[in-house]
Design an enzyme around this catalytic site. Structure first.
Site, PDB file in Angstrom:
ATOM      1  N   SER A  43       5.525  49.504  27.254  1.00  0.00           N
ATOM      2  CA  SER A  43       6.137  49.010  26.020  1.00  0.00           C
ATOM      3  C   SER A  43       5.392  47.784  25.514  1.00  0.00           C
ATOM      4  CB  SER A  43       7.608  48.660  26.242  1.00  0.00           C
ATOM      5  OG  SER A  43       7.734  47.410  26.896  1.00  0.00           O
ATOM      6  N   SER A  45       6.717  44.829  24.695  1.00  0.00           N
ATOM      7  CA  SER A  45       7.548  43.629  24.762  1.00  0.00           C
ATOM      8  C   SER A  45       6.785  42.382  25.201  1.00  0.00           C
ATOM      9  CB  SER A  45       8.728  43.855  25.707  1.00  0.00           C
ATOM     10  OG  SER A  45       8.292  43.958  27.053  1.00  0.00           O
ATOM     11  N   LYS A 107       8.094  40.433  32.475  1.00  0.00           N
ATOM     12  CA  LYS A 107       8.454  39.399  31.500  1.00  0.00           C
ATOM     13  C   LYS A 107       7.850  38.073  31.966  1.00  0.00           C
ATOM     14  CE  LYS A 107      11.327  42.206  29.275  1.00  0.00           C
ATOM     15  NZ  LYS A 107      10.943  42.807  27.969  1.00  0.00           N
ATOM     16  N   SER A 198      11.842  42.449  22.412  1.00  0.00           N
ATOM     17  CA  SER A 198      11.962  42.316  23.864  1.00  0.00           C
ATOM     18  C   SER A 198      13.421  42.202  24.273  1.00  0.00           C
ATOM     19  CB  SER A 198      11.190  41.083  24.358  1.00  0.00           C
ATOM     20  OG  SER A 198      11.337  40.928  25.759  1.00  0.00           O
TER      21      SER A 198
END
Length: 255
Positions: A43, A45, A107, A198
């Site tokens: 992804s 994010s 993250k 996100s």
């Protein structure tokens, strides 16, 4: 004088071959579980730091070892982490998503236990100290379907001096203003670098986000991109797919 006969090597039994194969598999499994493990980024994010199609290498030793560190998911009693260390602000971490531990997410850590975290008009505040944002032109934020959208690029500097790039696609985004949260013991506050795309600690686990991330869910620290392939070329003829390799991203550090 008679010629000396050359000894004939005895054939290796199937049991010995099986034992050698098992030993090789065990060494690979231990190395993967104890040292580092590769992961794929599906992804956007974490854009612009990480791109869709990046292959990451996550080092496991910086934060110690727990059930989440294992390369296969099995249920073990909660016993804490062996040689456990708390991440530093700004570290990019790979972790087991609390909503489904079979999924690995990535993250950036911005809040440690005891920190007070808040976003105000898209700007991050840590213990009432603003993370500075320096405009850095524009970029293209890719979505999961291969499309892209223009995004404003900023260099964010955390209060501890760590700098990294982030994307902002719009003003007054859905999660640009959040209530102040005090990070409890054993938890982390994590954000994606693509701030308008996100599901991170600003989003509750019930709503599909991370919520406050348990430290025990950490797999490791994302240290390097070892390969990268532009997923957008999937819609092109097969013979053009080699052009999708982003050679400039191979074996680069994650900041």
């Amino acid at each position: 004088m008679s010629e000396q006969e050359t000894p004939v090597a005895k054939p290796i039994s199937w049991r010995a071959q099986a034992a050698q194969l098992a030993a090789i598999i065990a060494v690979v499994f231990i190395a993967k579980g104890a040292l580092a493990e590769p992961f794929y980024v599906p992804s956007g994010s974490m854009e612009p730091t990480l791109l869709i199609g990046d292959a990451l290498l996550a080092s496991k030793f910086p934060y110690g070892y727990g059930a989440a560190s294992l390369p296969i998911q099995i249920t073990l009693p909660e016993t804490g982490r062996l040689f456990g260390e708390t991440p530093k602000r700004g570290d990019v971490v790979v972790f087991r998503w609390p909503g489904d531990r079979s999924q690995a997410w990535v993250k950036r850590v911005v809040g440690l236990p005891g920190d007070r975290i808040q976003l105000r008009q898209g700007q991050l505040f840590i213990n009432d100290h603003a993370a500075t944002l320096t405009p850095d032109g524009t970029g293209e934020a890719e979505d999961d379907s291969g499309g892209s959208e223009q995004a404003y690029r900023f260099i964010e500097t955390l209060p501890n001096g760590v700098t990294h790039a982030i994307f902002k696609m719009r003003d007054n985004g859905r999660y640009d203003n959040t209530p102040e949260v005090t990070v409890p013991a054993g938890k982390l506050f994590v954000l994606g670098d693509n701030r308008d795309n996100s599901a991170d600690s600003r989003v509750s686990l019930r709503d599909g986000g991370v919520g406050l991330l348990p430290i025990d869910n950490l797999i490791g620290r994302a240290d390097a991109v070892v390969g990268s392939w532009d997923m957008g070329v999937r819609n092109q003829p097969v013979w053009t797919w080699l052009s999708g390799f982003r050679m400039a991203r191979f074996f680069t550090s994650v900041h």
